[in-house]
Design an enzyme around this catalytic site. Structure first.
Site, PDB file in Angstrom:
ATOM      1  N   GLU A  41       0.625  -1.128  -0.214  1.00 56.28           N
ATOM      2  CA  GLU A  41       0.041  -0.157   0.069  1.00 56.28           C
ATOM      3  C   GLU A  41       0.791   1.402   0.208  1.00 56.28           C
ATOM      4  O   GLU A  41       0.918   1.978  -0.850  1.00 56.28           O
ATOM      5  CB  GLU A  41      -0.990  -0.077   1.814  1.00 56.28           C
ATOM      6  CG  GLU A  41      -2.049   0.911   1.513  1.00 56.28           C
ATOM      7  CD  GLU A  41      -2.710   1.166   2.026  1.00 56.28           C
ATOM      8  OE1 GLU A  41      -3.737  -0.147   2.745  1.00 56.28           O
ATOM      9  OE2 GLU A  41      -3.419   2.469   2.520  1.00 56.28           O
ATOM     10  N   ARG A  69      -7.701   3.055  13.466  1.00 58.90           N
ATOM     11  CA  ARG A  69      -8.161   1.096  13.156  1.00 58.90           C
ATOM     12  C   ARG A  69      -8.467   0.415  14.188  1.00 58.90           C
ATOM     13  O   ARG A  69      -9.106  -0.064  14.504  1.00 58.90           O
ATOM     14  CB  ARG A  69      -8.614   1.326  11.953  1.00 58.90           C
ATOM     15  CG  ARG A  69      -9.256  -0.212  11.219  1.00 58.90           C
ATOM     16  CD  ARG A  69      -8.519  -0.838  10.613  1.00 58.90           C
ATOM     17  NE  ARG A  69      -9.742   0.112   8.681  1.00 58.90           N
ATOM     18  CZ  ARG A  69     -10.886  -0.511   8.641  1.00 58.90           C
ATOM     19  NH1 ARG A  69     -11.520  -1.061   9.455  1.00 58.90           N
ATOM     20  NH2 ARG A  69     -10.904   0.464   7.667  1.00 58.90           N
ATOM     21  N   GLU A 118     -10.854  -8.120   4.641  1.00 58.54           N
ATOM     22  CA  GLU A 118      -9.392  -7.997   5.352  1.00 58.54           C
ATOM     23  C   GLU A 118     -10.860  -9.288   6.511  1.00 58.54           C
ATOM     24  O   GLU A 118     -10.443  -9.968   7.583  1.00 58.54           O
ATOM     25  CB  GLU A 118      -9.118  -6.700   6.006  1.00 58.54           C
ATOM     26  CG  GLU A 118      -8.678  -6.417   5.176  1.00 58.54           C
ATOM     27  CD  GLU A 118      -8.412  -5.166   5.574  1.00 58.54           C
ATOM     28  OE1 GLU A 118      -9.176  -4.143   5.095  1.00 58.54           O
ATOM     29  OE2 GLU A 118      -6.713  -4.594   6.003  1.00 58.54           O
TER      30      GLU A 118
HETATM   31  N1  MTE Z   1      -5.838 -11.796  -1.432  1.00 59.85           N
HETATM   32  C1  MTE Z   1      -5.076 -12.655  -2.365  1.00 59.85           C
HETATM   33  N2  MTE Z   1      -5.007 -12.952  -2.633  1.00 59.85           N
HETATM   34  N3  MTE Z   1      -3.627 -10.854  -2.231  1.00 59.85           N
HETATM   35  C2  MTE Z   1      -3.918 -10.092  -1.877  1.00 59.85           C
HETATM   36  O1  MTE Z   1      -2.992  -9.005  -1.318  1.00 59.85           O
HETATM   37  N4  MTE Z   1      -4.565  -8.223  -0.216  1.00 59.85           N
HETATM   38  C3  MTE Z   1      -5.489  -8.319   0.984  1.00 59.85           C
HETATM   39  C4  MTE Z   1      -7.095  -8.904   0.843  1.00 59.85           C
HETATM   40  N5  MTE Z   1      -6.630 -10.184  -0.299  1.00 59.85           N
HETATM   41  C5  MTE Z   1      -4.605 -10.050  -0.409  1.00 59.85           C
HETATM   42  C6  MTE Z   1      -6.364 -10.262  -0.469  1.00 59.85           C
HETATM   43  C7  MTE Z   1      -6.159  -7.264   1.517  1.00 59.85           C
HETATM   44  S1  MTE Z   1      -5.076  -6.133   3.029  1.00 59.85           S
HETATM   45  C8  MTE Z   1      -6.763  -6.718   1.416  1.00 59.85           C
HETATM   46  S2  MTE Z   1      -7.231  -4.410   1.628  1.00 59.85           S
HETATM   47  C9  MTE Z   1      -8.173  -6.743   0.660  1.00 59.85           C
HETATM   48  O2  MTE Z   1      -7.498  -7.896  -0.531  1.00 59.85           O
HETATM   49  C10 MTE Z   1      -7.886  -5.843  -0.499  1.00 59.85           C
HETATM   50  O3  MTE Z   1      -9.072  -5.695  -1.583  1.00 59.85           O
HETATM   51  P1  MTE Z   1     -10.437  -5.577  -2.204  1.00 59.85           P
HETATM   52  O4  MTE Z   1     -10.455  -4.157  -1.602  1.00 59.85           O
HETATM   53  O5  MTE Z   1     -10.847  -5.678  -3.396  1.00 59.85           O
HETATM   54  O6  MTE Z   1     -10.969  -6.894  -0.572  1.00 59.85           O
HETATM   55  N1  HPA Z   2      -7.744   1.292   5.801  1.00 60.25           N
HETATM   56  C1  HPA Z   2      -6.603   0.147   4.540  1.00 60.25           C
HETATM   57  N2  HPA Z   2      -5.707   1.562   4.454  1.00 60.25           N
HETATM   58  C2  HPA Z   2      -5.430   2.796   4.879  1.00 60.25           C
HETATM   59  C3  HPA Z   2      -6.943   3.074   5.513  1.00 60.25           C
HETATM   60  C4  HPA Z   2      -7.954   2.068   5.924  1.00 60.25           C
HETATM   61  O1  HPA Z   2      -8.996   2.342   6.645  1.00 60.25           O
HETATM   62  N3  HPA Z   2      -6.865   3.949   5.748  1.00 60.25           N
HETATM   63  C5  HPA Z   2      -5.762   4.751   4.782  1.00 60.25           C
HETATM   64  N4  HPA Z   2      -5.108   3.101   4.410  1.00 60.25           N
HETATM   65 MO1  MOS Z   3      -5.017  -4.199   3.642  1.00 60.91          MO
HETATM   66  S1  MOS Z   3      -3.890  -3.916   4.554  1.00 60.91           S
HETATM   67  O1  MOS Z   3      -6.107  -2.938   3.715  1.00 60.91           O
HETATM   68  O2  MOS Z   3      -4.395  -3.538   1.956  1.00 60.91           O
END
Ligand code: MTE
Ligand code: HPA
Ligand code: MOS
Length: 752
Positions: free
Chosen positions: A226, A304, A706
């Site tokens: 990120e 958070r 998550e």
């Molecule tokens: N799933 C896979 N296969 N690979 C990833 O890197 N990242 C996780 C989750 N699932 C991830 C994953 C994290 S930390 C987040 S915030 C969300 O996917 C981000 O994607 P989304 O917002 O589409 O759920």
């Molecule tokens: N979640 C994940 N990433 C972020 C957030 C959050 O709430 N705020 C800023 N970056």
């Molecule tokens: Mo997920 S820790 O918000 O990339």
């Protein structure tokens, strides 16, 4: 629909940064990083390295034409160290050479002298010394101080949860190529293309439009990309700016493990007060977050933690404070759950402590205090469409908790070599970036003149299958077959000013934008189709590649409508912008409505501990999860299982270790153990809760990335129960991960 990348993944054809065809004149980059955790740089000698044949240039902060600053929230992190170093692994210089072998050789030839300064590795020590990233934050509800005096039971304790390595399969990296007129194209493995673009522009001292960032997909991010994909991309960009040749930098695993931050370790102090009938009346926590040497995302993660400090429970009197403690570790960063898991571990520990000391079961206290409709969270949001109780009781019933408890009791009575433990773990997780202004996204849709469609969004595909979901949204709105739609790479020149793909919100935010853009296109095309069929626009729909009148399929095809739209010179491209409505938060009051909605669930876990050796097996994790109305249950269950495995790893075996000098000891996969197929639960069962879902989620399909990670916390408490079954003198400890070594010591501590 399967993940649209399945075929190319299995055949090894999916492209990642390291698969890109390189330009003939490409150079390879490599970081020289600090061997010490804290000190003043008295001298660095690059002369031998520079003299090595094939070394083109070694870059340092002196080569930065803009600002030597990459801090996203707080400007406290140089791209390259200037006269001080603050953690082992901190970038000092960037060697650019003809080959990787030469770059490595050159790195070994650099000598550095550092006048060492005191090293802080723990949050506790940082707090004692007043070493902080920023001011502490506190959330308050009711009056916890006076509420404790009305409590029958009050308990205090300390918890620790360790960090966690992201271990994305694809390490960090970027390939930078000069274009014309000083423009640079970066193909980066980042969750935040705009963050890379913005930071590169700032460091290079050029406008953002001179930096194009393209992301094909990531081999996993998990939060680790990120913010922390940015420095490597910026380094390659600086090199291109000076050399006007392409530069590639992929970190090898050792360098990646050493130089990047991880999940934040937390040390926390709680005080919990309960009434005679086990209602939690008051809860206070002081969270000490080990932020590392710079802010990175720590303030947002700390926030958070406060949001999730009471997990799935309603507590009328709450006072929580978090300190972001500055230490000499690599800056810790986002990791799936983003501080939420660390918060939840503390309330679950406090409940376990109370249950143990009162002499009741943990589940009894949990159940009595579950969140109900219209309860208020400590941050002021009123809980609606609450499924905390619903998932809890559905889990108990569906998975026959009572029967299972009987079985476990019988097993434990009959066996002494092995003991079983059981736990329930409810989860409530808020969906939205906690920083309201980040909750927006855009989509750009092109319908080409042959009827095929290209979809661009700000969403980054990292294995979570967001591209498949975007395709499903476009498909369902346009009424055409999936083969007509292609998901384009994520590119800052097509979709600008994106928030990172994070906070589990990517599908919601970008999906809503796709939905809006496709809806606008369809309105135009309905007009064209109505004319062609001598009907009215309101009667027209599109289904399965054909136009329908009043729901009846006509002979008019999608392609014919597109051809006519071209003739009529109608725009076949559309851009849409979505910003989450309703949400707001006032930081001066620490109150508001920060989340679009919450995701709920409950996991039931059984484990068996081998009481001779301290090792354990996870028999089963059975989950009732609130998906809303899932738009792709295969993908969503995959997310639940993956997150669960990651949560279990964090709680049981993944042990990050630094020595007192701030050097990472768990610096290889031989010393850092992650869950594999053998250590995972023998059974995982995931049952979707029957709910309506919320309109705030894309197609009422709730975010899933998550929240399920926190089901893994249940494993900790199940193991603990099994240890206690074997050794009644075992004193509960809340110090994760619960490694077999700790289990073994627990089994035999003060055992007569
Ligand atoms: N799933 C896979 N296969 N690979 C990833 O890197 N990242 C996780 C989750 N699932 C991830 C994953 C994290 S930390 C987040 S915030 C969300 O996917 C981000 O994607 P989304 O917002 O589409 O759920
Ligand atoms: N979640 C994940 N990433 C972020 C957030 C959050 O709430 N705020 C800023 N970056
Ligand atoms: Mo997920 S820790 O918000 O990339």
């Amino acid at each position: 629909m399967k993940n649209i990348d399945s075929f190319t993944h299995v055949r090894g054809e999916s492209l990642f940064v390291d698969d890109l065809m390189l330009r003939q004149d490409v150079l390879i980059g490599l970081c020289f990083d600090s061997p010490k955790a804290h000190g003043k740089i008295t001298s660095v000698d690059y002369s031998q390295a520079e003299a090595l044949a094939g070394v083109v240039k070694i870059f340092t902060y002196k080569d930065v034409l803009g600002e030597n600053q990459i801090g996203g929230i707080i400007p406290d992190e140089p791209l390259w160290a200037e006269d001080e170093v603050h953690f082992c692994g901190q970038p000092i210089a960037f060697i650019v050479a003809e080959t990787e072998a030469i770059a490595k050789k050159a790195r070994a030839l650099i000598t550095i002298e550092i006048e060492e300064l005191p090293v802080i590795t723990t949050a506790k020590e940082a707090k004692e010394k007043g070493s902080f990233i920023n001011a502490p934050r506190s959330f308050k509800l009711g009056d916890s101080t006076s509420a404790f005096s009305d409590c029958e039971y009050v308990f205090e304790g300390e918890t620790f949860s360790n960090g966690q390595e992201h271990l994305y399969l694809e390490t960090q990296g970027c390939y930078a190529v000069p274009q014309e007129n000083g423009t640079i194209k970066l193909t980066s493995s980042t969750q935040g293309p705009t963050q890379v673009q913005k930071t590169a522009a700032k460091v290079l001292g050029i406008p953002m439009h001179k930096i194009e960032v393209d992301v094909i997909r990531l081999g996993g991010g998990f939060g680790g990309k990120e913010d922390q994909a940015t420095p490597w991309a910026v380094m390659t960009a600086v090199a291109v700016q000076h050399l006007n040749r392409p530069v590639k930098y992929m970190l090898n695993r050792h360098d990646d493990l050493r130089m990047t931050g991880k999940r934040h370790p937390y040390t926390s102090f709680y005080k919990i007060g309960l009434t005679k009938d086990l209602k939690i009346q008051a809860f206070e926590v002081e969270f000490l977050q080990n932020s590392g040497a710079a802010a990175d995302l720590s303030p947002a993660i700390a926030e958070r933690t406060l949001f999730h400090a009471t997990n799935s429970y309603f507590i009328p009197n709450v006072s929580t404070t978090v300190y972001s403690c500055k230490t000499n570790l690599p800056p810790n960063t986002a990791f799936r759950g983003f501080g939420g898991p660390q918060g939840m571990f503390v309330i679950e520990s406090a409940i376990a402590d109370a249950a143990d000391k009162i002499g009741v079961s943990r589940t009894e206290i949990q159940e009595i205090n579950l969140l109900a409709e219209n309860d208020v969270f400590s941050y002021g949001q009123i809980a609606t469409q609450v499924a905390a109780k619903n998932t809890w009781f559905t889990a108990k019933e569906t998975f026959n908790l009572e029967e299972l408890e009987q079985e476990v009791a019988t097993f434990n009575k009959e066996n002494n070599r092995h003991k079983k433990g059981i736990s329930l773990m409810p989860v409530t997780f808020g969906i939205s970036f906690t920083n309201t202004q980040m909750n927006h996204a855009r989509a750009l849709i092109h319908i080409y003149q042959d009827g095929s469609v290209g979809v661009s969004t700000g969403a980054v595909e990292m294995g979570q299958s967001v591209n498949t979901k975007m395709l499903q949204v476009a498909q369902s709105v346009l009424g055409i077959s999936a083969t007509k739609i292609k998901l384009e790479t994520t590119n800052t020149t097509r979709v600008a000013n994106t928030s990172p793909s994070a906070a589990s919100s990517t599908a919601d935010l970008n999906g809503k934008a796709v939905e809006m853009a496709c809806t606008s296109l369809l309105e135009r095309l309905s007009g064209v189709a109505a004319n062609l069929l001598s009907s009215e626009e309101k009667n027209i729909t599109f289904q399965e590649d054909f136009v329908c009148i009043d729901g009846q399929k006509s002979t008019l095809t999608w392609e014919e409508v597109i051809t006519q739209a071209m003739v009529e010179r109608i725009a076949l491209s559309e851009n849409a912008h979505y910003a989450t409505p309703i949400i707001h938060f006032d930081k001066t009051k620490e109150k508001g409505h920060p989340f679009a909605y919450h995701v709920y669930g409950t996991a039931m876990t059984t484990v068996t501990v081998d009481c001779l050796r301290g090792i354990y097996e996870i028999d089963a994790v059975k989950i009732v999860h609130d998906f809303g109305t899932s738009m792709n249950l295969g993908i969503d269950i995959g997310q639940v299982e993956g997150a669960l495995a990651q949560g279990i790893g964090w709680m049981t075996m993944e042990e990050i270790a630094y020595n007192n000098d701030g050097r990472l000891l768990s610096n290889a996969l031989s010393t850092y153990k992650v869950p594999d197929i053998f250590s995972g639960p023998k059974t995982i069962e995931t049952i979707p809760l029957e709910t309506e879902g919320t309109a705030m989620a894309i197609k009422k399909s709730k975010a899933v990335g998550e929240p399920p990670l926190m089901y893994g916390i249940g494993v900790y408490f199940a193991i603990q129960q099994a240890v206690k079954e074997f050794n009644p003198n075992y004193k509960l400890k809340f110090h994760s991960p619960f490694t077999p070594e700790k289990v073994l010591m627990g089994l035999y501590e003060s055992l007569q």
